[in-house]
Design a protein around this motif. Structure first.
Motif, short mmCIF file in Angstrom:
data_model
loop_
_atom_site.label_atom_id
_atom_site.label_comp_id
_atom_site.label_asym_id
_atom_site.label_seq_id
_atom_site.Cartn_x
_atom_site.Cartn_y
_atom_site.Cartn_z
N GLN A 1 0.83 -1.21 0.00
CA GLN A 1 0.00 0.00 0.00
C GLN A 1 0.87 1.26 0.00
O GLN A 1 0.54 2.24 -0.67
CB GLN A 1 -0.95 0.00 1.21
CG GLN A 1 -1.94 -1.14 1.19
CD GLN A 1 -2.81 -1.12 -0.06
OE1 GLN A 1 -3.31 -0.08 -0.46
NE2 GLN A 1 -2.98 -2.27 -0.69
N VAL A 2 1.97 1.22 0.74
CA VAL A 2 2.89 2.36 0.77
C VAL A 2 3.47 2.58 -0.63
O VAL A 2 3.53 3.72 -1.11
CB VAL A 2 4.02 2.14 1.81
CG1 VAL A 2 5.14 3.16 1.65
CG2 VAL A 2 3.46 2.15 3.22
N ARG A 3 3.88 1.52 -1.27
CA ARG A 3 4.46 1.62 -2.62
C ARG A 3 3.44 2.24 -3.59
O ARG A 3 3.78 3.12 -4.37
CB ARG A 3 4.89 0.25 -3.12
CG ARG A 3 5.47 0.30 -4.52
CD ARG A 3 5.72 -1.08 -5.05
NE ARG A 3 7.11 -1.44 -4.84
CZ ARG A 3 7.59 -2.64 -5.06
NH1 ARG A 3 6.80 -3.61 -5.44
NH2 ARG A 3 8.87 -2.89 -4.89
N LYS A 4 2.18 1.80 -3.52
CA LYS A 4 1.13 2.34 -4.38
C LYS A 4 0.94 3.84 -4.14
O LYS A 4 0.85 4.62 -5.09
CB LYS A 4 -0.19 1.63 -4.07
CG LYS A 4 -0.70 0.72 -5.12
CD LYS A 4 -2.15 0.43 -4.80
CE LYS A 4 -2.50 -0.98 -5.09
NZ LYS A 4 -3.85 -1.31 -4.74
N ALA A 5 0.89 4.23 -2.87
CA ALA A 5 0.69 5.64 -2.52
C ALA A 5 1.86 6.49 -2.99
O ALA A 5 1.66 7.60 -3.50
CB ALA A 5 0.50 5.78 -1.01
N CYS A 6 3.06 5.98 -2.85
CA CYS A 6 4.25 6.73 -3.28
C CYS A 6 4.29 6.88 -4.80
O CYS A 6 4.70 7.92 -5.30
CB CYS A 6 5.52 6.05 -2.77
SG CYS A 6 5.74 6.23 -0.98
N LYS A 7 3.86 5.85 -5.52
CA LYS A 7 3.84 5.92 -6.98
C LYS A 7 2.84 6.97 -7.47
O LYS A 7 3.02 7.56 -8.53
CB LYS A 7 3.49 4.56 -7.58
CG LYS A 7 4.60 3.55 -7.48
CD LYS A 7 5.59 3.76 -8.58
CE LYS A 7 6.57 2.60 -8.66
NZ LYS A 7 7.61 2.88 -9.63
N LYS A 8 1.78 7.22 -6.68
CA LYS A 8 0.79 8.23 -7.06
C LYS A 8 1.39 9.63 -6.98
O LYS A 8 1.11 10.47 -7.82
CB LYS A 8 -0.44 8.15 -6.16
CG LYS A 8 -1.36 7.02 -6.51
CD LYS A 8 -2.59 7.04 -5.64
CE LYS A 8 -3.48 5.85 -5.94
NZ LYS A 8 -4.63 5.79 -5.06
N VAL A 9 2.21 9.89 -5.95
CA VAL A 9 2.78 11.22 -5.78
C VAL A 9 4.07 11.40 -6.57
O VAL A 9 4.44 12.52 -6.93
CB VAL A 9 3.02 11.59 -4.30
CG1 VAL A 9 1.71 11.64 -3.55
CG2 VAL A 9 4.00 10.65 -3.63
N GLU A 10 4.78 10.31 -6.84
CA GLU A 10 6.03 10.37 -7.60
C GLU A 10 6.17 9.10 -8.43
O GLU A 10 6.74 8.10 -7.98
CB GLU A 10 7.22 10.53 -6.64
CG GLU A 10 8.57 10.61 -7.30
CD GLU A 10 8.61 11.62 -8.44
OE1 GLU A 10 9.10 11.25 -9.52
OE2 GLU A 10 8.14 12.75 -8.28
N PRO A 11 5.64 9.12 -9.67
CA PRO A 11 5.62 7.91 -10.51
C PRO A 11 7.00 7.30 -10.77
O PRO A 11 7.09 6.09 -11.00
CB PRO A 11 4.98 8.39 -11.81
CG PRO A 11 4.22 9.63 -11.44
CD PRO A 11 4.97 10.25 -10.30
N ASP A 12 8.06 8.09 -10.75
CA ASP A 12 9.39 7.56 -11.05
C ASP A 12 10.10 6.96 -9.85
O ASP A 12 11.21 6.45 -9.99
CB ASP A 12 10.28 8.69 -11.63
CG ASP A 12 9.78 9.13 -13.00
OD1 ASP A 12 9.09 8.33 -13.68
OD2 ASP A 12 10.07 10.27 -13.39
N CYS A 13 9.51 7.02 -8.68
CA CYS A 13 10.18 6.50 -7.48
C CYS A 13 10.09 4.98 -7.44
O CYS A 13 9.28 4.36 -8.12
CB CYS A 13 9.56 7.09 -6.21
SG CYS A 13 7.97 6.36 -5.77
N GLU A 14 10.95 4.37 -6.63
CA GLU A 14 10.91 2.92 -6.43
C GLU A 14 11.27 2.62 -4.98
O GLU A 14 12.14 3.27 -4.40
CB GLU A 14 11.90 2.23 -7.36
CG GLU A 14 11.81 0.73 -7.33
CD GLU A 14 10.43 0.21 -7.66
OE1 GLU A 14 9.78 -0.35 -6.75
OE2 GLU A 14 9.97 0.35 -8.81
N ILE A 15 10.57 1.66 -4.42
CA ILE A 15 10.88 1.15 -3.09
C ILE A 15 11.22 -0.32 -3.28
O ILE A 15 10.42 -1.08 -3.81
CB ILE A 15 9.67 1.28 -2.12
CG1 ILE A 15 9.25 2.74 -2.00
CG2 ILE A 15 10.04 0.71 -0.75
CD1 ILE A 15 7.94 2.94 -1.24
#
Length: 72
Positions: A56-70
């Protein structure tokens, strides 16, 4: 429980957005992103499954910054 994850993010502002997004996820007690070391520290609420919460954290982070990766 606390865990540290390696991340890939391009700028400090994006790291701040990721941190804010992670803190809003149910099951996360606290989250901190360090842009200099490219690490995210996540403290999970008692009884939460880190694997499920981090999806869920990864999904939320991708919404605010599509190029990020965890890296889980």
């Amino acid at each position: 429980m606390k865990k540290t994850y390696r991340i890939d993010v391009d700028c400090a502002n994006c790291a701040n957005l990721m941190e804010d997004a992670a803190r809003k996820i149910s099951g996360v007690a606290d989250a901190a992103v360090n842009f200099m070391t490219l690490k995210m520290n996540v403290e999970f609420q008692e009884g939460q499954d880190p694997g499920i919460v981090m999806q869920q954290v990864r999904k939320a982070c991708k919404k605010v910054e599509p190029d990020c990766e965890i890296f889980l």
